[in-house]
Each structure stands twice: as structure tokens, then as C-alpha cells.
Write a protein that holds these residues in place. Structure first.
Motif, PDB file in Angstrom:
ATOM      1  N   ASP A  23       0.981  -1.130  -0.020  1.00  0.00           N
ATOM      2  CA  ASP A  23      -0.113   0.135   0.036  1.00  0.00           C
ATOM      3  C   ASP A  23       0.679   1.375  -0.004  1.00  0.00           C
ATOM      4  OD1 ASP A  23      -1.679   2.021   0.477  1.00  0.00           O
ATOM      5  OD2 ASP A  23      -2.837   0.740   1.742  1.00  0.00           O
ATOM      6  N   GLU A  24       0.942   1.761  -1.270  1.00  0.00           N
ATOM      7  CA  GLU A  24       2.063   3.028  -1.264  1.00  0.00           C
ATOM      8  C   GLU A  24       1.354   4.373  -0.490  1.00  0.00           C
ATOM      9  OE1 GLU A  24       4.534   3.290  -4.430  1.00  0.00           O
ATOM     10  OE2 GLU A  24       4.505   1.224  -4.950  1.00  0.00           O
ATOM     11  N   VAL A  25       0.338   4.392  -0.765  1.00  0.00           N
ATOM     12  CA  VAL A  25      -0.455   5.476  -0.246  1.00  0.00           C
ATOM     13  C   VAL A  25      -0.323   5.723   1.331  1.00  0.00           C
ATOM     14  CG1 VAL A  25      -2.545   6.758   0.259  1.00  0.00           C
ATOM     15  CG2 VAL A  25      -1.910   5.892  -1.952  1.00  0.00           C
ATOM     16  N   ALA A  26      -0.439   4.290   2.140  1.00  0.00           N
ATOM     17  CA  ALA A  26      -0.364   4.357   3.661  1.00  0.00           C
ATOM     18  C   ALA A  26       1.021   4.022   3.812  1.00  0.00           C
ATOM     19  CB  ALA A  26      -1.349   3.324   4.015  1.00  0.00           C
ATOM     20  N   GLN A  27       1.910   3.659   3.050  1.00  0.00           N
ATOM     21  CA  GLN A  27       3.386   3.314   3.324  1.00  0.00           C
ATOM     22  C   GLN A  27       3.364   2.084   4.334  1.00  0.00           C
ATOM     23  OE1 GLN A  27       6.427   4.888   2.168  1.00  0.00           O
ATOM     24  NE2 GLN A  27       4.774   5.728   0.445  1.00  0.00           N
ATOM     25  N   LYS A  28       2.489   1.185   3.734  1.00  0.00           N
ATOM     26  CA  LYS A  28       2.395  -0.197   4.722  1.00  0.00           C
ATOM     27  C   LYS A  28       2.292  -1.265   3.692  1.00  0.00           C
ATOM     28  CE  LYS A  28       0.023   1.472   8.651  1.00  0.00           C
ATOM     29  NZ  LYS A  28      -0.952   1.554   9.367  1.00  0.00           N
ATOM     30  N   TYR A  45      -1.184  -5.663   8.265  1.00  0.00           N
ATOM     31  CA  TYR A  45      -0.442  -4.462   7.697  1.00  0.00           C
ATOM     32  C   TYR A  45       1.049  -4.355   8.715  1.00  0.00           C
ATOM     33  CZ  TYR A  45      -3.468  -3.397   3.857  1.00  0.00           C
ATOM     34  OH  TYR A  45      -4.292  -3.623   2.876  1.00  0.00           O
ATOM     35  N   LYS A  47       4.545  -1.754   8.886  1.00  0.00           N
ATOM     36  CA  LYS A  47       5.232  -0.559   8.388  1.00  0.00           C
ATOM     37  C   LYS A  47       6.682  -1.195   8.018  1.00  0.00           C
ATOM     38  CE  LYS A  47       3.155   2.839  11.252  1.00  0.00           C
ATOM     39  NZ  LYS A  47       3.463   3.980  12.738  1.00  0.00           N
TER      40      LYS A  47
END
Length: 56
Positions: A23-28, A45, A47
């Protein structure tokens, strides 16, 4: 992001996980336990800071 779908990585807590999705938007990263033999393994998920290294 540094890691990609399909990578196997070692977490700082010692678990080995398989990256299912990024998930590139949430950086996860969505990961599952790579060492589990359970067919109903749960995904979670994490980090990027939780990842220690890429397993090759």
C-alpha cells in the motif's frame, strides 16, 4: 517502496513473512507468516520500519 509483492522478509521481531500486497499511499505492507502451515493464515499490515532485511 523498498520491498515488493512476493518478497520474503525478516522482521525485527524474528518472524519471516511473505509480502502479499504493498500500500504505497499508507506506506505499509500486507504480510502473512511465511513459516505457517495453516491454510487459514491471517494477514496483517506492517510498516517498513518493522523490516530488518530481505531474505534471498
Amino acid at each position: 517502496m523498498k520491498y515488493h509483492e512476493g518478497n520474503i522478509v525478516l522482521l525485527k521481531n524474528g518472524k519471516t513473512v511473505y509480502i502479499v500486497s504493498v500500500d504505497e499511499v499508507a506506506q505499509k505492507y500486507l504480510v502473512t507468516d511465511a513459516e505457517s502451515t495453516d491454510t487459514n493464515v491471517k494477514a496483517q499490515y506492517i510498516k517498513g520500519s518493522s523490516i530488518q532485511l530481505l531474505v534471498t
